[in-house]
Write an enzyme that holds these catalytic residues in place. Structure first.
Site, PDB file in Angstrom:
ATOM      1  N   HIS A  99       0.957  -1.148  -0.166  1.00  0.00           N
ATOM      2  CA  HIS A  99       0.017   0.001  -0.173  1.00  0.00           C
ATOM      3  C   HIS A  99       0.914   1.264  -0.122  1.00  0.00           C
ATOM      4  CE1 HIS A  99      -2.419  -3.042   2.378  1.00  0.00           C
ATOM      5  NE2 HIS A  99      -3.509  -2.483   2.044  1.00  0.00           N
ATOM      6  N   ASP A 102       2.146   1.993   3.429  1.00  0.00           N
ATOM      7  CA  ASP A 102       3.123   1.167   3.956  1.00  0.00           C
ATOM      8  C   ASP A 102       4.591   1.295   3.873  1.00  0.00           C
ATOM      9  OD1 ASP A 102       0.844  -0.676   4.093  1.00  0.00           O
ATOM     10  OD2 ASP A 102       1.325  -1.710   2.496  1.00  0.00           O
ATOM     11  N   GLU A 266      -9.178 -13.953  -1.101  1.00  0.00           N
ATOM     12  CA  GLU A 266      -8.458 -14.081   0.123  1.00  0.00           C
ATOM     13  C   GLU A 266      -9.226 -14.964   0.977  1.00  0.00           C
ATOM     14  OE1 GLU A 266      -6.859 -10.945   2.193  1.00  0.00           O
ATOM     15  OE2 GLU A 266      -7.163 -11.606   4.170  1.00  0.00           O
ATOM     16  N   ASP A 305     -10.255 -11.854  11.180  1.00  0.00           N
ATOM     17  CA  ASP A 305      -9.379 -11.683  10.118  1.00  0.00           C
ATOM     18  C   ASP A 305      -8.123 -12.021  10.609  1.00  0.00           C
ATOM     19  OD1 ASP A 305      -8.685 -11.634   7.413  1.00  0.00           O
ATOM     20  OD2 ASP A 305      -8.525  -9.837   7.118  1.00  0.00           O
TER      21      ASP A 305
HETATM   22  C1  XLS Z   1      -7.324  -6.586   4.674  1.00  0.00           C
HETATM   23  C2  XLS Z   1      -6.929  -6.821   3.269  1.00  0.00           C
HETATM   24  C3  XLS Z   1      -5.795  -5.923   2.694  1.00  0.00           C
HETATM   25  C4  XLS Z   1      -5.736  -6.030   1.346  1.00  0.00           C
HETATM   26  C5  XLS Z   1      -5.120  -4.874   0.664  1.00  0.00           C
HETATM   27  O1  XLS Z   1      -8.008  -7.300   5.350  1.00  0.00           O
HETATM   28  O2  XLS Z   1      -6.753  -8.067   3.152  1.00  0.00           O
HETATM   29  O3  XLS Z   1      -4.516  -6.223   3.196  1.00  0.00           O
HETATM   30  O4  XLS Z   1      -5.373  -7.169   0.701  1.00  0.00           O
HETATM   31  O5  XLS Z   1      -5.611  -3.628   1.115  1.00  0.00           O
HETATM   32 NI    NI Z   2      -7.235 -10.347   5.456  1.00  0.00          NI
HETATM   33 NI    NI Z   3      -5.993  -9.014   1.370  1.00  0.00          NI
END
Ligand code: XLS
Ligand code: NI
Ligand code: NI
Length: 436
Positions: A99, A102, A266, A305
């Site tokens: 990002h 980051d 994801e 998460d």
């Molecule tokens: C957060 C997300 C983030 C994205 C990118 O839960 O997974 O990390 O992958 O912004």
């Molecule tokens: Ni995540």
């Molecule tokens: Ni992610």
């Protein structure tokens, strides 16, 4: 720079090795189905977790002391980039993701922030060149700063939308500058906490307008990377508009974005949505939207998460089977959007975590390839649908029937011919034959 002076490049030693910091399955040059493991798996390291993760959680601050960290300055940010690339090199990871926030600290205003970013991007570029590590995708953090308290593109405050637009404009320029293969939209706070105070239609319309602006700007500057939309049902908001693959794909189609954006799936987000990751991947793939994967896993007993490293061979086998079913990763990759646990406080844990994830995926790839080579699983599935391959089924599929003709057919026959067993347990046992 203090990176990982005591770590050598991680070597492949094969399945019998007892050395904890080697690959036992990931041999990047091994060819599987005509492609090297490296090209199948396209591993990527997430800058945010690996370099910016401190181990903080809602109950306490960071626990991880990194010897290379210092004040939150541009100088330190540049040094951190060098440590990061040393890490990717020693790991033989071909890609990374980041990002904007980051990699470089925010300044006092947007212009200063952009200047900070430019300085760090110069080092990113240098290090990419030095190591050959490439940018899988870039993205913008549109959720941490308090200005995004109500969201970014879906904020009730038009200024937040405008700021987010400026930020993504810059992030796209930077992603292009670094030769990024893609750009991700993850809607950090693009959702709501309460419908009483929310105009959902207006917010979702704004999100679409925002994504169109991004697509248009990318075209204007000649950025040809793939856009991705990353579903997540909740957290931080209680309902995120990018809930799951099905919701995202509906959004992309409804707002005429389907030609420009694919999915970045994801694992942990799939499970938060009440799905498995294979469901999410298969759904996206079947609709032509499979793009990239944020490779992680959640915890069965924790409902949030947790972004853990994948160490379950069943999981990676399933993921690889579906990726291969849809022709493999092209622009996308397996990005470890995963963090070491709060208790894993030493830098070396970053290696243990990634090596484990990579090896688990390599093993999953080999198992998936074996399943595909035998063709038995596919044959069993095909057999289950045999009624569609001839007779009435084939006629329906080729469009030769309507309700009246099917009624006629059924009146003549009287009832459905006998069903056959779904044989779920036999299918599960068949897969196990390849796993162990
Ligand atoms: C957060 C997300 C983030 C994205 C990118 O839960 O997974 O990390 O992958 O912004
Ligand atoms: Ni995540
Ligand atoms: Ni992610």
């Amino acid at each position: 720079m203090t990176g990982f002076p005591n770590v050598q490049k991680i070597a492949f030693e094969g399945p019998d090795s007892k050395n904890p910091l080697v690959f036992r399955h990931y041999d990047e040059n091994e060819v599987v189905e005509g492609k090297t493991m490296k090209d199948h798996l396209r591993f990527s390291v997430a800058y945010w977790h690996t370099m910016r993760g401190t181990g903080s959680d809602p109950f306490g601050p960071g626990t991880m002391l990194r010897p290379w960290e210092g004040a939150d300055t541009v100088d330190n940010a540049c040094n951190r980039v060098r440590v990061f690339f040393e890490f990717c090199e020693k790991l033989s990871a071909g890609f990374y993701c980041f990002h904007d926030r980051d990699v470089a600290p925010e300044g006092g205003n947007l212009a200063e922030t952009n200047r900070n970013l430019d300085q760090v991007v110069r080092v990113l570029k240098e290090e990419q060149k030095r190591t050959g590590v490439k940018l899988l995708w870039g993205t913008a953090n549109l959720f941490s700063n308090p200005r995004y308290v109500h969201g970014a593109a879906t904020s009730c405050n038009a200024d937040a939308f405008a700021h987010a637009a400026a930020q993504v404009k810059k992030a796209l320029e930077v992603t292009k500058e670094l030769g990024g293969a893609g750009y991700v939209f993850w809607g950090g706070r693009e959702g709501y906490q309460n419908l009483w105070n929310t105009d959902m239609k207006r917010e979702v319309d704004h999100l679409a307008a925002f994504m169109h602006m991004a697509v248009d700007y990318a075209r204007r500057i000649g950025f040809t990377g793939q856009f991705y939309f990353e579903p997540k049902p909740k957290e931080p908001t209680k309902h995120q508009y990018d809930f799951d693959s099905a919701a995202c794909i509906n959004f992309l189609r409804a707002y005429d974005l389907a030609d420009h954006v694919k999915m970045n799936i994801e694992t942990n987000h799939a499970t938060l949505a009440g799905h498995t990751v294979e469901h999410e991947l298969d759904y996206a793939g079947s609709q032509g939207f499979l793009g990239s994967v944020d490779a992680n896993t959640g915890d069965l007993l924790l409902g949030w998460d947790t972004d853990q490293f994948p160490t379950d061979v069943y999981l990676t086998t399933k993921i690889m089977l579906i990726i291969m079913k849809y022709g493999g990763l092209t622009t996308g990759g397996l990005n470890f959007d995963a963090k070491v646990r709060r208790e894993s406080i030493e830098p070396i844990d970053l290696f243990h975590a990634h090596v484990g994830g990579m090896d688990t995926f390599a093993k999953g790839l080999k198992i998936a390839a074996a399943i595909r080579a035998d063709g038995e699983l596919a044959a069993w599935v095909k057999d289950r649908y045999a009624s569609w391959d001839a007779g009435i089924g084939a006629e329906i599929e080729s469009g030769k029937h309507d309700f009246a003709s099917l009624e006629k057919y059924m009146l003549a026959q009287g009832d459905v011919r006998a069903n056959q067993s779904g044989r779920q347990e036999a299918f599960e046992n068949l897969v196990n034959r390849y796993v162990f």
